[in-house]
Design a protein around this motif. Sequence first.
Motif, PDB file in Angstrom:
ATOM      1  N   ASN A   7       0.856  -1.176   0.000  1.00  0.00           N
ATOM      2  CA  ASN A   7       0.000   0.000   0.000  1.00  0.00           C
ATOM      3  C   ASN A   7       0.898   1.234   0.000  1.00  0.00           C
ATOM      4  O   ASN A   7       1.739   1.384   0.881  1.00  0.00           O
ATOM      5  CB  ASN A   7      -0.911  -0.011   1.233  1.00  0.00           C
ATOM      6  N   LEU A   8       0.734   2.098  -1.002  1.00  0.00           N
ATOM      7  CA  LEU A   8       1.438   3.380  -1.065  1.00  0.00           C
ATOM      8  C   LEU A   8       0.432   4.480  -0.790  1.00  0.00           C
ATOM      9  O   LEU A   8      -0.626   4.530  -1.420  1.00  0.00           O
ATOM     10  CB  LEU A   8       2.066   3.601  -2.443  1.00  0.00           C
ATOM     11  N   MET A   9       0.759   5.354   0.151  1.00  0.00           N
ATOM     12  CA  MET A   9      -0.088   6.512   0.442  1.00  0.00           C
ATOM     13  C   MET A   9       0.777   7.764   0.397  1.00  0.00           C
ATOM     14  O   MET A   9       1.891   7.773   0.923  1.00  0.00           O
ATOM     15  CB  MET A   9      -0.742   6.372   1.814  1.00  0.00           C
ATOM     16  N   ILE A  10       0.249   8.806  -0.252  1.00  0.00           N
ATOM     17  CA  ILE A  10       0.904  10.110  -0.308  1.00  0.00           C
ATOM     18  C   ILE A  10       0.015  11.079   0.461  1.00  0.00           C
ATOM     19  O   ILE A  10      -1.194  11.154   0.203  1.00  0.00           O
ATOM     20  CB  ILE A  10       1.071  10.608  -1.761  1.00  0.00           C
ATOM     21  N   PHE A  11       0.619  11.817   1.386  1.00  0.00           N
ATOM     22  CA  PHE A  11      -0.119  12.749   2.242  1.00  0.00           C
ATOM     23  C   PHE A  11       0.344  14.181   2.013  1.00  0.00           C
ATOM     24  O   PHE A  11       1.527  14.423   1.754  1.00  0.00           O
ATOM     25  CB  PHE A  11       0.134  12.440   3.727  1.00  0.00           C
ATOM     26  N   SER A  12      -0.583  15.125   2.175  1.00  0.00           N
ATOM     27  CA  SER A  12      -0.208  16.526   2.255  1.00  0.00           C
ATOM     28  C   SER A  12       0.348  16.770   3.653  1.00  0.00           C
ATOM     29  O   SER A  12       0.234  15.914   4.536  1.00  0.00           O
ATOM     30  CB  SER A  12      -1.421  17.426   2.006  1.00  0.00           C
ATOM     31  N   LEU A  13       0.917  17.935   3.893  1.00  0.00           N
ATOM     32  CA  LEU A  13       1.446  18.244   5.222  1.00  0.00           C
ATOM     33  C   LEU A  13       0.352  18.377   6.268  1.00  0.00           C
ATOM     34  O   LEU A  13       0.622  18.286   7.465  1.00  0.00           O
ATOM     35  CB  LEU A  13       2.299  19.508   5.183  1.00  0.00           C
ATOM     36  N   THR A  14      -0.885  18.552   5.817  1.00  0.00           N
ATOM     37  CA  THR A  14      -2.008  18.627   6.766  1.00  0.00           C
ATOM     38  C   THR A  14      -2.554  17.243   7.104  1.00  0.00           C
ATOM     39  O   THR A  14      -3.484  17.123   7.882  1.00  0.00           O
ATOM     40  CB  THR A  14      -3.147  19.498   6.211  1.00  0.00           C
ATOM     41  N   SER A  21       3.059  22.213  -6.478  1.00  0.00           N
ATOM     42  CA  SER A  21       4.415  22.188  -5.942  1.00  0.00           C
ATOM     43  C   SER A  21       4.336  22.230  -4.432  1.00  0.00           C
ATOM     44  O   SER A  21       3.447  22.860  -3.862  1.00  0.00           O
ATOM     45  CB  SER A  21       5.204  23.409  -6.440  1.00  0.00           C
ATOM     46  N   GLY A  22       5.255  21.542  -3.765  1.00  0.00           N
ATOM     47  CA  GLY A  22       5.262  21.557  -2.311  1.00  0.00           C
ATOM     48  C   GLY A  22       5.890  20.302  -1.745  1.00  0.00           C
ATOM     49  O   GLY A  22       6.483  19.493  -2.461  1.00  0.00           O
ATOM     50  N   LEU A  23       5.721  20.151  -0.445  1.00  0.00           N
ATOM     51  CA  LEU A  23       6.281  19.014   0.284  1.00  0.00           C
ATOM     52  C   LEU A  23       5.177  18.018   0.595  1.00  0.00           C
ATOM     53  O   LEU A  23       4.100  18.402   1.062  1.00  0.00           O
ATOM     54  CB  LEU A  23       6.936  19.500   1.579  1.00  0.00           C
ATOM     55  N   TYR A  24       5.441  16.744   0.353  1.00  0.00           N
ATOM     56  CA  TYR A  24       4.495  15.671   0.611  1.00  0.00           C
ATOM     57  C   TYR A  24       5.192  14.582   1.423  1.00  0.00           C
ATOM     58  O   TYR A  24       6.420  14.477   1.410  1.00  0.00           O
ATOM     59  CB  TYR A  24       3.963  15.076  -0.701  1.00  0.00           C
ATOM     60  N   ILE A  25       4.409  13.768   2.108  1.00  0.00           N
ATOM     61  CA  ILE A  25       4.917  12.654   2.895  1.00  0.00           C
ATOM     62  C   ILE A  25       4.401  11.364   2.275  1.00  0.00           C
ATOM     63  O   ILE A  25       3.238  11.286   1.876  1.00  0.00           O
ATOM     64  CB  ILE A  25       4.412  12.739   4.358  1.00  0.00           C
ATOM     65  N   TYR A  26       5.250  10.342   2.168  1.00  0.00           N
ATOM     66  CA  TYR A  26       4.789   9.055   1.666  1.00  0.00           C
ATOM     67  C   TYR A  26       4.929   7.982   2.733  1.00  0.00           C
ATOM     68  O   TYR A  26       5.763   8.063   3.628  1.00  0.00           O
ATOM     69  CB  TYR A  26       5.520   8.647   0.385  1.00  0.00           C
TER      70      TYR A  26
END
Length: 89
Positions: free
Chosen positions: A24-31, A63-68
């Motif tokens: 499972n791959l999940m990409i999150f915003s900083l929120t 554009s921005g920072l994301y967490i995986y």
Amino acid sequence: LPNVSRNGEPIKFVWNLAGLAKVNLMIFSLTGEVIYQENLEGNSGTNNLIWPLENQLHKSVASGLYIYLIQASGGTNSAAQTGKIVVLH
């Protein structure tokens, strides 16, 4: 160090598995909002997955920072990996 995408270049994830596993791959915003999620069956050995810098609605992300978060589970084995992605358009 974060994974960096410049000029819309997709992000490639590579990981090794000891055996068959659900991945499972999940990409999150900083929120903490889930931007993208994909589930697949991983094979023993090297596995690859490309994130095309799109959200679940197939729209380009800003554009921005994301967490995986990559989670793999199969049989009695499980593993997880987290990291950062910088998207620069």
